[in-house]
Design a protein around this motif. Structure first.
Motif, short mmCIF file in Angstrom:
data_model
loop_
_atom_site.label_atom_id
_atom_site.label_comp_id
_atom_site.label_asym_id
_atom_site.label_seq_id
_atom_site.Cartn_x
_atom_site.Cartn_y
_atom_site.Cartn_z
N THR A 13 40.52 30.40 37.59
CA THR A 13 40.64 31.49 36.83
C THR A 13 38.98 32.06 36.51
O THR A 13 38.28 31.42 36.71
N PHE A 14 39.30 33.38 36.12
CA PHE A 14 37.88 33.92 35.63
C PHE A 14 38.18 34.46 34.23
O PHE A 14 38.63 35.80 34.17
N LEU A 15 38.24 33.77 33.11
CA LEU A 15 38.55 34.28 31.84
C LEU A 15 37.47 34.11 30.93
O LEU A 15 36.46 33.54 30.90
N ASP B 266 45.19 33.09 48.99
CA ASP B 266 46.31 34.09 49.29
C ASP B 266 45.90 35.47 48.60
O ASP B 266 46.42 36.23 48.95
N GLY B 267 45.21 35.43 47.60
CA GLY B 267 44.79 36.63 47.10
C GLY B 267 44.35 36.55 45.76
O GLY B 267 43.75 35.54 45.01
N TRP B 268 44.29 37.71 44.89
CA TRP B 268 43.75 37.74 43.74
C TRP B 268 44.69 38.53 42.90
O TRP B 268 45.41 39.55 43.25
N VAL B 269 44.60 38.15 41.50
CA VAL B 269 45.49 39.01 40.33
C VAL B 269 44.72 39.08 39.34
O VAL B 269 43.76 38.36 38.59
N LEU B 270 44.80 40.43 38.54
CA LEU B 270 43.98 40.62 37.52
C LEU B 270 45.31 41.10 36.57
O LEU B 270 46.26 42.15 36.83
N VAL C 181 47.50 43.10 42.13
CA VAL C 181 47.43 42.10 43.22
C VAL C 181 46.70 42.67 44.39
O VAL C 181 46.67 43.78 44.97
N GLY C 182 45.98 41.78 45.12
CA GLY C 182 45.33 42.02 46.32
C GLY C 182 44.92 40.69 47.17
O GLY C 182 44.73 39.72 46.77
N THR D 1 42.28 40.96 49.08
CA THR D 1 41.03 40.96 48.57
C THR D 1 40.63 41.30 47.11
O THR D 1 41.67 42.02 46.72
N LEU D 2 39.49 41.63 46.63
CA LEU D 2 39.26 42.10 45.36
C LEU D 2 39.09 43.94 45.39
O LEU D 2 39.10 44.40 44.68
N LYS D 3 39.30 44.45 46.79
CA LYS D 3 39.52 45.67 46.93
C LYS D 3 40.32 46.56 45.80
O LYS D 3 39.88 47.40 45.03
N PRO D 4 41.45 46.11 45.84
CA PRO D 4 42.45 46.65 44.84
C PRO D 4 42.06 46.61 43.44
O PRO D 4 42.51 47.30 42.65
N ILE D 5 41.70 45.38 43.07
CA ILE D 5 41.11 45.06 41.85
C ILE D 5 40.30 46.04 41.36
O ILE D 5 40.27 46.67 40.30
N VAL D 6 39.31 46.17 42.04
CA VAL D 6 37.83 47.14 41.93
C VAL D 6 38.45 48.61 41.82
O VAL D 6 38.12 49.47 40.81
#
Length: 647
Positions: free
Chosen positions: A161-163, A211-215, A271-272, A274-279
């Protein structure tokens, strides 16, 4: 006979399984890479999320509890409806000025044990999910109170987590917390031993192993609802939590009062792999609409600001003249005059000061305390923003003297009462042609689009903490590598940065030594996005930093037509690109203890000659012209605590 019984058993199992999954409702993103499945088991609605065939969220609960009934248990799936959403809109205050939003829409209708109905609407676009609850009128019942949500997020066990923790109510300076000014922990486990029981603010970033990232975040919060946050991790799940009842001195409900039919805010999931969809996500703005028309064309840009380094003593007529002159020299659109101007300058002299600023082609923002009964902050002007009568009287005067915007400070909670105050200030200010920036505040939740005169919010450990706290100075680079991926990706962030003094005091010597490089500071002007940027430059910077730095700060824009992810890992380093018209800016910072060598892929400037701003190995700033090869590839070294900009 044995074979017949076996066949019948298999047939019954198939029929039972078919019946079970016939109640599932599934919606895919337009590119079919993101899948959301809704189901009901034992009367409890739930959903799962997969991306590229990998589980991002396991079976996670849905539902509400209201004073008119429970909609989280004893639920029956009734029906579904499907649709497609296509939308184009322009919004100059966010990371991308022209947006095309396409999503597949699924509306699921449920019924509780009392046969009262509830709909959950899901919109799934490429990499984004937004969902909300829609509550109909129940016969003669035309209102209700939503007391609690069952909405939850169950991540795979390997998730980190990054919280940022939710601050305890009625704490901090003058009991102004929570103000979304806690730091983030990077790559922390979901199970923690140092639990605060206050939960975590939105947005929250999660890394699901490899597997990926979730914001996670929310959007569309207005006066019609409270804002929410994430609970502590409990029983394998995070849930949507409503405000602590102790905020606002205990005044006001922690739930939401709704006229029926009514809707909740949108819960958003990006969801991505990579971090591309997050940014690059625009989901906070895709699912909301403007709530009123702008009363005038609002102008965005850069501002000087004496208080950040010269502090309270600078709030006098002569020092403000110096910062007006600085704004004029830099060709900045604004000056912000901060707290205590009412006492140290006064309204009569302020009128003359605004006139002087206008003669230099500089417009004025003024600071106000939100207060009323919601904080103990002594700084004035006080008691001008909390009630409609005083607010309108004050705003009438502000319009008459030519002030163009306000910075309103010290909000201490997320109750519906607070959301009404935010909206009332914004709506009244629009009537008088005033822009609004909020400080000591909550996260903006789609407000850039909802409120045409909204010009940004702090809601971050911002530049003033660099002045006040050694630990924040030591963590400056670490924090800067988080914001493009978390806080600043869901909303404008008025950080008040770019501090070119070597020491963060008026004298520029002796204490509060800055621990990041000049190139790092220049990079944050691009890395951090807000339509009106209050920069921390001071008059001495015109002569005590290299001329190329001042020239850069004269030219850098504050509004962007496009934003792209380049590279990075939260807490280590970050690099993004932003475009204003035809001009690209690529900016990056490094939080590692050692320099890093990055291989950047920059197709937007492939084959072009560009200007690089960077630090040498001694961390001295320099600039030079470089060529980007025809493949758009560039290798660059970034010093520890340093940064770079390419334009």
């Amino acid at each position: 006979m044995k074979h017949l019984l076996s066949y019948l058993a298999c047939a019954c199992f198939v029929l039972l399984t078919t019946k079970l999954y016939a109640q599932d409702a599934v919606v895919l993103s337009p590119d079919k890479q993101l899948t959301l499945r809704v189901s009901v088991a034992d009367g409890k609605p739930a959903y799962t999320v997969t991306y590229l065939g990998k589980t991002m969220l396991e079976n996670s609960p849905l539902g509400l509890q209201t004073n008119e009934g429970d909609f989280s248990t004893g639920m029956k799936y009734i029906s579904k409806a499907e649709d497609v959403v296509n939308k184009n809109y322009n919004e100059e205050k966010i990371k991308k000025s022209q947006v095309r939003y396409t999503a597949n829409k699924l509306t699921c209708l449920f019924e509780n044990a009392q046969q009262k109905k509830l709909s959950i609407v899901f919109q799934v676009s490429n990499n984004d999910i937004a969902f909300r609850y829609e509550i109909p009128a129940w016969g003669e019942r035309m209102s209700c109170v939503v007391e609690k949500e069952a909405t939850g997020y169950r991540f795979p066990s390997l998730t980190t987590t990054f919280l940022s923790g939710m601050m305890s109510p009625m704490t901090g300076f003058a009991r102004t917390a929570p103000s979304y000014e806690s730091g983030y922990q990077a790559d922390a486990p979901m199970i923690r031993t140092n639990r605060s029981n206050e939960g975590f603010v939105f947005p929250g970033l999660f890394r699901v192993g490899n597997d990926g990232w979730v914001l996670l975040s929310e959007t569309g919060v207005s006066s019609l609802y409270c804002a929410s946050h994430l609970s502590e991790y409990k029983d394998g799940i995070y849930t949507v939590a409503y405000p602590n009842p102790k905020t606002n001195n205990g005044f006001g409900s922690s739930g939401a009062a709704l006229a029926l039919p009514g809707v909740t805010p949108w819960r958003t999931i990006t969801v991505g792999a990579t971090l591309k969809p997050i940014v690059e996500t625009t989901i906070p703005f895709d699912v909301v609409e403007p709530l009123y028309e702008p009363s005038r064309k609002y102008k965005y840009g850069k501002s000087t600001w004496s208080w950040i380094l010269w502090q309270d003593n600078s709030m006098n007529y002569d020092d403000q003249v110096k910062f007006i002159d600085l704004a004029a020299t830099l060709k900045y659109e604004y000056i912000l005059m901060d707290a205590l101007w009412d006492k140290n300058i006064g309204k009569d002299r302020m009128k003359a000061l605004v006139k002087y600023a206008n003669s230099k082609k500089v417009d004025v923002f003024l600071w106000y305390n939100s207060n009323g009964p919601i904080n103990d902050a002594p700084q004035g002007p006080r008691n001008k923003m909390y009630t409609a009568i005083e607010r309108k009287k004050e705003m009438k005067w502000l319009r008459e003297v030519g002030v163009k915007g306000l910075k309103v400070d010290f909000f201490g909670g997320d109750k519906q009462e607070n959301m009404r105050l935010y909206e009332d200030i914004l709506s009244d200010a629009n009537d008088y042609g005033l822009m609004i920036i909020f400080h000591g505040t909550t996260l903006p939740r789609g407000w850039e689009r909802m409120y045409p005169n909204f010009a940004g919010s702090e809601a971050v450990v911002a530049s003033e903490m660099l002045v006040f706290v050694q630990g924040v100075r030591e963590a400056e680079a670490f924090n800067a590598t988080l914001h493009p991926f978390i806080r600043n990706t869901v909303g404008s962030m008025e950080f008040g940065g770019v501090l070119l003094n070597k020491f963060l005091v008026k004298s520029n010597e002796g204490r509060n030594k800055r621990l990041t490089t000049d190139a790092f500071q220049l990079a944050t002007s691009v890395l951090f996005q807000n339509p009106v940027q209050m920069f921390g430059l001071t008059p001495n910077n015109l002569t005590d930093v290299p001329t190329f730095e001042i020239d850069f700060m004269k030219q850098v824009p504050t509004t962007w037509d496009e934003t792209r992810y380049i590279d990075g890992y939260p807490g280590k380093y970050a690099a993004i690109a932003r475009r204003n018209k035809t001009q690209w800016y690529v900016a990056g910072v490094n939080a590692n203890k050692e320099s890093v060598k990055l291989k950047l892929n920059l197709p937007m400037i492939a084959g072009k000659r560009v200007r690089l701003y960077n630090d040498d190995t001694s961390k001295a700033p320099y600039t030079k012209e470089i060529a980007i090869d025809k493949n758009g590839e560039l290798e660059i070294e970034v010093q520890a605590g340093g940064g770079f900009v390419i334009k």
